[in-house]
Scaffold this active site. Structure first.
Site, mmCIF file in Angstrom:
data_model
loop_
_atom_site.group_PDB
_atom_site.id
_atom_site.type_symbol
_atom_site.label_atom_id
_atom_site.label_comp_id
_atom_site.label_asym_id
_atom_site.label_seq_id
_atom_site.Cartn_x
_atom_site.Cartn_y
_atom_site.Cartn_z
ATOM 1 N N ALA A 115 52.251 10.582 -35.842
ATOM 2 C CA ALA A 115 51.148 11.234 -35.102
ATOM 3 C C ALA A 115 51.673 11.444 -33.690
ATOM 4 O O ALA A 115 51.417 10.659 -32.794
ATOM 5 C CB ALA A 115 49.901 10.346 -35.111
ATOM 6 N N ALA A 116 52.432 12.517 -33.505
ATOM 7 C CA ALA A 116 53.418 12.515 -32.420
ATOM 8 C C ALA A 116 53.036 13.193 -31.106
ATOM 9 O O ALA A 116 53.574 12.854 -30.064
ATOM 10 C CB ALA A 116 54.710 13.136 -32.935
ATOM 11 N N PRO A 118 51.333 14.378 -27.603
ATOM 12 C CA PRO A 118 52.246 15.350 -27.000
ATOM 13 C C PRO A 118 53.697 14.897 -26.915
ATOM 14 O O PRO A 118 54.526 15.618 -26.367
ATOM 15 C CB PRO A 118 51.650 15.539 -25.599
ATOM 16 C CG PRO A 118 50.999 14.225 -25.283
ATOM 17 C CD PRO A 118 50.476 13.703 -26.597
ATOM 18 N N GLY A 119 54.014 13.697 -27.423
ATOM 19 C CA GLY A 119 55.426 13.368 -27.568
ATOM 20 C C GLY A 119 55.972 12.286 -26.646
ATOM 21 O O GLY A 119 57.177 12.052 -26.637
ATOM 22 N N LYS A 121 55.877 9.094 -26.881
ATOM 23 C CA LYS A 121 56.573 8.022 -27.608
ATOM 24 C C LYS A 121 57.748 8.581 -28.413
ATOM 25 O O LYS A 121 58.748 7.897 -28.613
ATOM 26 C CB LYS A 121 55.587 7.255 -28.488
ATOM 27 C CG LYS A 121 54.523 6.563 -27.649
ATOM 28 C CD LYS A 121 53.552 5.754 -28.446
ATOM 29 C CE LYS A 121 52.368 5.341 -27.602
ATOM 30 N NZ LYS A 121 51.480 6.462 -27.189
ATOM 31 N N ASP A 166 49.850 17.434 -42.020
ATOM 32 C CA ASP A 166 48.951 16.283 -42.041
ATOM 33 C C ASP A 166 49.783 15.058 -42.434
ATOM 34 O O ASP A 166 50.385 15.024 -43.513
ATOM 35 C CB ASP A 166 47.835 16.525 -43.074
ATOM 36 C CG ASP A 166 46.752 15.450 -42.979
ATOM 37 O OD1 ASP A 166 47.101 14.281 -42.707
ATOM 38 O OD2 ASP A 166 45.573 15.775 -43.175
ATOM 39 N N CYS A 238 44.351 3.235 -28.780
ATOM 40 C CA CYS A 238 43.815 2.895 -27.461
ATOM 41 C C CYS A 238 42.293 2.720 -27.592
ATOM 42 O O CYS A 238 41.535 3.223 -26.780
ATOM 43 C CB CYS A 238 44.206 3.928 -26.412
ATOM 44 S SG CYS A 238 43.704 5.598 -26.795
#
Ligand code: SAM
Length: 320
Positions: A115-116, A118-119, A121, A166, A238
């Protein structure tokens, strides 16, 4: 404007009484500011020297050598800096560095970020892997997917292969292919609420929490399928909601005897153990090894749990 009464009541039920007042007060305080130097395209001393020249004083983060904190008033200076504009620093909260630090990826490994966008991590994973190995990044929302690609390009993360898909369908297509999996799950984002920003909780409600919990279970199941035996998975949100945290992990532990929760020791005062129960539901005692990060002057609230898929004989399923 005040936070939704139901949210505050739930917090009172979730938190230790000794932590409750501090957590509620944190929603009125300035957001902490921190950044990570993107070591793929920048050298730490050079970036720090450049920031010092524009008046930004930085502090080291003992548990993450590529990360630095600044006083909240410097946030806008960071956003306007050349280093930010050209991708040499990535502004991210210290809590969001934890999952990659815990996974501790190495060059040459096969890693999945499910679940990347905006990137933030994905870039951190790529930097720790020194752009060597296999890093697959999946995102389902088209606009966010393009933002992810843009950030990866700006940050020089050349090893990443991106997929507009997905994540719930990925595990069955790539079974047991990855050494490490990151599931930074979509969530109700409760840690991002701020009293000055009513928009931050405009979609919040117990229905939203239930919806997210369902989606998180589907994503976690897929993430575990994609993990090779002996591999590790970091699950994080979070959110404070047990339905999105312990309950999701517990659900998977009940169904998968090869899975266990890894004990992690974070060098932080603001970390509490995972809940043992929520309302009428008792969780596996393993959940005491999950980490609930409380909001502090430097960190946003966060939940993180490190799981391992056994390469030995499966443990027995618990009877309830
Ligand atoms: N890891 C990201 C970072 O550090 O920049 C933040 C990820 S955010 C918490 C969760 C992401 O999951 C969102 O971008 C959301 O659009 C995406 N998402 C939601 N449902 C998904 C699904 N079924 N499959 C893949 N991604 C999904």
């Amino acid at each position: 404007m005040s936070l939704p009464a139901e949210f505050v009541e739930r917090l009172q039920e979730i938190l230790d009484p000794a932590d409750f007042e501090n957590v509620v007060a944190s929603f009125s305080k300035p957001r902490p500011a921190s950044f990570r130097v993107n070591t793929l395209i920048a050298e730490i001393p050079v970036v720090l020297g450049e920031l010092e020249k524009i008046g930004v004083t930085t502090r080291e983060v003992p548990w993450c050598p590529e990360a630095f904190t600044v006083n909240p008033e410097f946030r806008s200076v960071l956003v306007e800096s050349d280093a930010f504009r050209d991708g040499r620093i990535y502004i991210q909260n210290l809590s969001s560095l934890l999952p990659v630090c815990l996974l501790d990826p190495e060059p040459g490994q096969a890693v999945l970020d499910l679940a990347a966008a905006p990137g933030g991590k994905t870039l951190h994973l790529a930097a720790r892997m020194a752009n060597q190995g296999r890093l697959s990044a999946v995102e389902v929302v088209r606009s966010r997917y393009y933002k992810l690609r843009q950030n990866l390009q700006l940050g020089g993360a050349t090893l990443v292969k991106t997929y507009l898909k997905d994540g719930r369908g990925v595990g069955s297509k790539t079974p047991e292919q990855f050494d490490l999996v990151l599931l930074d799950a979509p969530c109700s984002s409760e840690a991002r609420f701020h009293v000055d920003d009513p928009e931050s909780w405009s979609y919040w409600g117990t229905r939203k929490i239930r919806e997210q919990s369902r989606k998180q279970r589907g994503l976690l199941k897929s993430a575990i399928q994609a993990l090779r035996p002996g591999g590790r998975l970091a699950y994080c949100t979070c959110s404070f909601a047990p339905e999105e945290n312990e309950a999701v992990i517990d659900w998977q532990l009940e169904r998968d005897p090869t899975l266990s929760v890894v004990e992690v020791k974070l060098p932080l005062d603001n970390v509490r153990v995972g809940l043992s129960d929520w309302r009428s539901k008792l969780f596996s005692p393993d959940l005491a090894r999950a980490c609930r990060v409380l909001p502090s002057a430097e960190m946003d609230a966060f939940f993180v749990c490190l799981l391992e898929k056994s390469s030995d004989r499966p443990r027995k399923l618990r009877r309830r």
